[in-house]
Design a protein around this motif. Structure first.
Motif, PDB file in Angstrom:
ATOM      1  N   GLU A   1       7.120  16.074  13.266  1.00 27.38           N
ATOM      2  CA  GLU A   1       5.725  15.847  13.650  1.00 27.38           C
ATOM      3  C   GLU A   1       5.095  14.738  12.820  1.00 27.38           C
ATOM      4  N   LEU A   2       5.365  14.751  11.517  1.00 35.42           N
ATOM      5  CA  LEU A   2       4.762  13.739  10.642  1.00 35.42           C
ATOM      6  C   LEU A   2       5.322  12.349  10.927  1.00 35.42           C
ATOM      7  N   ALA A   3       6.633  12.256  11.134  1.00 36.06           N
ATOM      8  CA  ALA A   3       7.229  10.957  11.438  1.00 36.06           C
ATOM      9  C   ALA A   3       6.703  10.415  12.763  1.00 36.06           C
ATOM     10  N   THR A   4       6.524  11.294  13.741  1.00 33.67           N
ATOM     11  CA  THR A   4       5.978  10.864  15.020  1.00 33.67           C
ATOM     12  C   THR A   4       4.547  10.358  14.872  1.00 33.67           C
ATOM     13  N   ALA A   5       3.735  11.053  14.072  1.00 30.63           N
ATOM     14  CA  ALA A   5       2.359  10.605  13.838  1.00 30.63           C
ATOM     15  C   ALA A   5       2.333   9.235  13.165  1.00 30.63           C
ATOM     16  N   ALA A   6       3.241   9.020  12.203  1.00 28.80           N
ATOM     17  CA  ALA A   6       3.297   7.724  11.526  1.00 28.80           C
ATOM     18  C   ALA A   6       3.745   6.619  12.487  1.00 28.80           C
ATOM     19  N   HIS A   7       4.734   6.910  13.331  1.00 26.23           N
ATOM     20  CA  HIS A   7       5.193   5.923  14.310  1.00 26.23           C
ATOM     21  C   HIS A   7       4.073   5.570  15.294  1.00 26.23           C
ATOM     22  N   THR A   8       3.316   6.570  15.716  1.00 22.17           N
ATOM     23  CA  THR A   8       2.225   6.330  16.664  1.00 22.17           C
ATOM     24  C   THR A   8       1.160   5.432  16.042  1.00 22.17           C
ATOM     25  N   ALA A   9       0.766   5.768  14.813  1.00 18.66           N
ATOM     26  CA  ALA A   9      -0.238   4.951  14.126  1.00 18.66           C
ATOM     27  C   ALA A   9       0.255   3.524  13.942  1.00 18.66           C
ATOM     28  N   ALA A  10       1.533   3.364  13.593  1.00 17.31           N
ATOM     29  CA  ALA A  10       2.089   2.021  13.399  1.00 17.31           C
ATOM     30  C   ALA A  10       2.061   1.224  14.689  1.00 17.31           C
ATOM     31  N   ALA A  11       2.393   1.867  15.801  1.00 17.82           N
ATOM     32  CA  ALA A  11       2.403   1.159  17.082  1.00 17.82           C
ATOM     33  C   ALA A  11       1.014   0.669  17.460  1.00 17.82           C
ATOM     34  N   VAL A  12      -0.003   1.503  17.255  1.00 14.61           N
ATOM     35  CA  VAL A  12      -1.377   1.116  17.583  1.00 14.61           C
ATOM     36  C   VAL A  12      -1.851  -0.006  16.661  1.00 14.61           C
ATOM     37  N   ALA A  13      -1.532   0.110  15.378  1.00 12.77           N
ATOM     38  CA  ALA A  13      -1.958  -0.914  14.416  1.00 12.77           C
ATOM     39  C   ALA A  13      -1.267  -2.247  14.689  1.00 12.77           C
ATOM     40  N   GLU A  14       0.017  -2.211  15.004  1.00 13.16           N
ATOM     41  CA  GLU A  14       0.741  -3.451  15.274  1.00 13.16           C
ATOM     42  C   GLU A  14       0.250  -4.121  16.549  1.00 13.16           C
ATOM     43  N   ARG A  15      -0.102  -3.335  17.550  1.00 10.82           N
ATOM     44  CA  ARG A  15      -0.646  -3.935  18.778  1.00 10.82           C
ATOM     45  C   ARG A  15      -1.968  -4.636  18.479  1.00 10.82           C
ATOM     46  N   ALA A  16      -2.828  -4.005  17.677  1.00 11.81           N
ATOM     47  CA  ALA A  16      -4.096  -4.632  17.314  1.00 11.81           C
ATOM     48  C   ALA A  16      -3.865  -5.903  16.513  1.00 11.81           C
ATOM     49  N   ALA A  17      -2.877  -5.894  15.605  1.00 12.36           N
ATOM     50  CA  ALA A  17      -2.595  -7.077  14.801  1.00 12.36           C
ATOM     51  C   ALA A  17      -2.112  -8.233  15.675  1.00 12.36           C
ATOM     52  N   ASP A  18      -1.252  -7.943  16.631  1.00 12.02           N
ATOM     53  CA  ASP A  18      -0.773  -8.989  17.540  1.00 12.02           C
ATOM     54  C   ASP A  18      -1.942  -9.612  18.307  1.00 12.02           C
TER      55      ASP A  18
ATOM     56  N   SER B   1       0.819  -1.213   0.000  1.00  9.81           N
ATOM     57  CA  SER B   1       0.000   0.000   0.000  1.00  9.81           C
ATOM     58  C   SER B   1       0.848   1.255   0.000  1.00  9.81           C
ATOM     59  N   ALA B   2       2.052   1.176   0.536  1.00  7.18           N
ATOM     60  CA  ALA B   2       2.946   2.326   0.486  1.00  7.18           C
ATOM     61  C   ALA B   2       3.299   2.673  -0.956  1.00  7.18           C
ATOM     62  N   ALA B   3       3.299   1.667  -1.824  1.00  9.68           N
ATOM     63  CA  ALA B   3       3.582   1.887  -3.239  1.00  9.68           C
ATOM     64  C   ALA B   3       2.314   2.157  -4.029  1.00  9.68           C
TER      65      ALA B   3
ATOM     66  N   VAL C   1     -11.126  -8.686  11.041  1.00 14.75           N
ATOM     67  CA  VAL C   1      -9.974  -9.004  10.202  1.00 14.75           C
ATOM     68  C   VAL C   1      -9.910  -8.067   9.007  1.00 14.75           C
ATOM     69  N   LEU C   2     -11.042  -7.858   8.346  1.00 11.29           N
ATOM     70  CA  LEU C   2     -11.059  -6.955   7.192  1.00 11.29           C
ATOM     71  C   LEU C   2     -10.719  -5.533   7.611  1.00 11.29           C
ATOM     72  N   ARG C   3     -11.321  -5.068   8.694  1.00 10.30           N
ATOM     73  CA  ARG C   3     -11.056  -3.700   9.135  1.00 10.30           C
ATOM     74  C   ARG C   3      -9.586  -3.501   9.482  1.00 10.30           C
ATOM     75  N   LEU C   4      -8.968  -4.497  10.115  1.00  7.99           N
ATOM     76  CA  LEU C   4      -7.565  -4.360  10.474  1.00  7.99           C
ATOM     77  C   LEU C   4      -6.674  -4.367   9.228  1.00  7.99           C
ATOM     78  N   LEU C   5      -6.997  -5.185   8.262  1.00 12.17           N
ATOM     79  CA  LEU C   5      -6.230  -5.179   7.015  1.00 12.17           C
ATOM     80  C   LEU C   5      -6.342  -3.827   6.318  1.00 12.17           C
ATOM     81  N   LEU C   6      -7.524  -3.217   6.338  1.00 11.78           N
ATOM     82  CA  LEU C   6      -7.695  -1.892   5.732  1.00 11.78           C
ATOM     83  C   LEU C   6      -6.981  -0.815   6.546  1.00 11.78           C
ATOM     84  N   VAL C   7      -6.867  -1.008   7.857  1.00 10.64           N
ATOM     85  CA  VAL C   7      -6.043  -0.111   8.674  1.00 10.64           C
ATOM     86  C   VAL C   7      -4.616  -0.099   8.137  1.00 10.64           C
ATOM     87  N   HIS C   8      -4.110  -1.263   7.766  1.00  6.87           N
ATOM     88  CA  HIS C   8      -2.741  -1.334   7.262  1.00  6.87           C
ATOM     89  C   HIS C   8      -2.626  -0.769   5.852  1.00  6.87           C
TER      90      HIS C   8
END
Length: 436
Positions: free
Chosen positions: A317-334, A84-86, A262-269
């Protein structure tokens, strides 16, 4: 569109395959987005890489003639995120495919329609497990098991009527978010006349009576292949009934209700990938941009070249926002991966806890994706291209913003936040324990 393939099995190998495919998609992502054609070429690239079979168990029934990687949900989320990044459209259609491929695992057996018990007193399947069959046949799946039509689509519903030999006739119209013109099979849910239960069936879109209408002039996610499918008296044999969703939510096992999560979490990513892709490309553009004019002095060492402090602050600020979102998403995935491993032993309260984590990830990541892509448009405005022939910095970045807006517009953050607050105040005794 199906082509026979074997999914990558070695973890190191699949990471390389996903990375190479993402690099390949990134090369012409902007041009393909502007063309807005059906994603036939993109699906071909996915199938050539073996990614549609990614979530299939590594050793399915040998009679099906195929095998998958055996990846867990966290691995699938990582693959969707990097693609999705691409190109987030490709990430979205793969996310829907992954979620739908597990349909037969989540559902009660078709035998429940006649009141007979499943094997060992719990849900099972009479149809060969869908993910294994999908891997063996090289199918790409599209559709939805959500009984609620998309927002702004009144009158779109599917119905089933009894046919000969225990089969059904499928009628109606329904809008879907991905791959309607390129899918090999459609997974859809419809209500039989006189019952509130949902019957989930597998339909070949090449059959007579199935017509597709691609969505036109989409703001974003143009290559996801969204559109409407019309069904006119389409025969559905009993062997293509994947299972049922009872009308009484108290009769639905908590494990079954993990399907929408499962679908919602995949769309989060997918949203997370959009944010990270936009940030990485903007960084490349700003790295090549000329620095501000230095204050005249005798000599200016290279390491002392002036840097715009506003630019540094913005990227921080933008990198911090991306890191925060990634941490929350990864915790949900685990957590959700653990819920899937629990299977039919999962309890209602555990399901509620998982729903909260997914809702939090959805809210945080959705907001971050929209805000980050909006801010990046300002940072790259007027900047030179990152590479020769890539065009201006600003014009090429609107696709990230459009894709983030199109993807997140389907969710209601206020509703999710109310669910989270209700769960927090009432110790999990909410509807989150069953269906939200």
């Amino acid at each position: 569109m199906s082509t026979q393939q074997t999914a990558p099995r070695d973890d190191t190998l699949w990471r390389r395959i996903v990375r190479e495919l993402a690099d390949d998609l990134a090369v012409d992502a902007q041009a393909r987005d502007r063309a807005g054609k059906p994603p036939g070429d993109e699906v071909g690239r996915l199938q050539e890489a073996g990614l549609p079979a990614f979530l299939t168990a590594a050793d399915p029934d040998p009679a099906l003639g195929g095998g998958g990687h055996g990846a867990d949900l966290r691995t699938a989320c990582s693959a969707v995120r990097e693609l999705s990044a691409a190109d987030s459209s490709v990430g979205e259609l793969l996310a829907h495919h992954y979620a739908l491929s597990w349909t037969s695992r989540f559902l009660a057996p078709p035998s429940a329609l006649t009141g007979s018990a499943g094997p060992a007193g719990r849900p099972g399947e009479t149809f060969p497990r869908l993910d294994a069959r999908t891997a063996a046949e090289g199918w790409l799946l599209a559709g939805s098991t959500d009984p609620t039509p998309p927002a702004g689509s009144p009158g779109l519903a599917l119905t089933l009527t009894r046919a000969d030999r225990g089969g059904w006739l499928l009628d109606g119209r329904r809008a879907f978010d991905s791959a309607v013109t390129v899918a090999d099979r459609l997974v859809v849910a419809a209500r039989p006349a006189g019952t509130g239960d949902l019957v989930v069936v597998l339909v070949d879109p090449a059959r007579p009576g199935v017509f597709t209408e691609p969505a036109a002039d989409r703001v974003g996610q143009r290559l996801a292949g969204a559109g409407t499918v019309v069904f006119e008296h389409v025969p559905v044999p009993r062997s293509r009934v994947l299972g049922i969703l009872p009308a009484d939510e108290h009769a639905v096992a908590p494990f079954t209700t993990l399907a929408p999560l499962v679908l919602r979490l995949l769309l989060v990513h997918v949203a997370l990938g959009i944010a990270e892709g936009a940030l990485a490309e903007a960084r490349d553009v700003n790295r090549t941009a000329p620095p501000p004019e230095p204050v005249p002095r005798a000599s200016t060492p290279a390491q002392d070249q002036p840097v715009d402090p506003y630019l540094l602050l913005s990227y921080g600020e933008l990198a911090t926002a991306a890191h925060t979102a990634a941490a929350v998403a990864e915790r949900a995935a685990d957590a959700l991966a653990g819920g899937l491993r629990a299977g039919w032993t999962l309890g209602f309260e555990e399901r509620a806890d998982l729903a909260v984590l997914v809702a939090a990830a959805e809210t945080v990541t959705g907001r971050a994706a929209v805000q980050l892509t909006t801010r990046i448009l300002e940072l790259v405005e007027g900047a030179p291209p990152a590479a020769p022939g890539a065009g201006g910095g600003g014009p090429g970045f609107d696709r990230f913003w459009r894709n983030a807006r199109a993807l997140t517009a389907r969710t209601r953050p206020a509703h999710r936040l109310r669910d989270i607050g209700d769960h927090y105040l009432h110790n999990g005794h909410t509807r989150l324990a069953r269906s939200a």
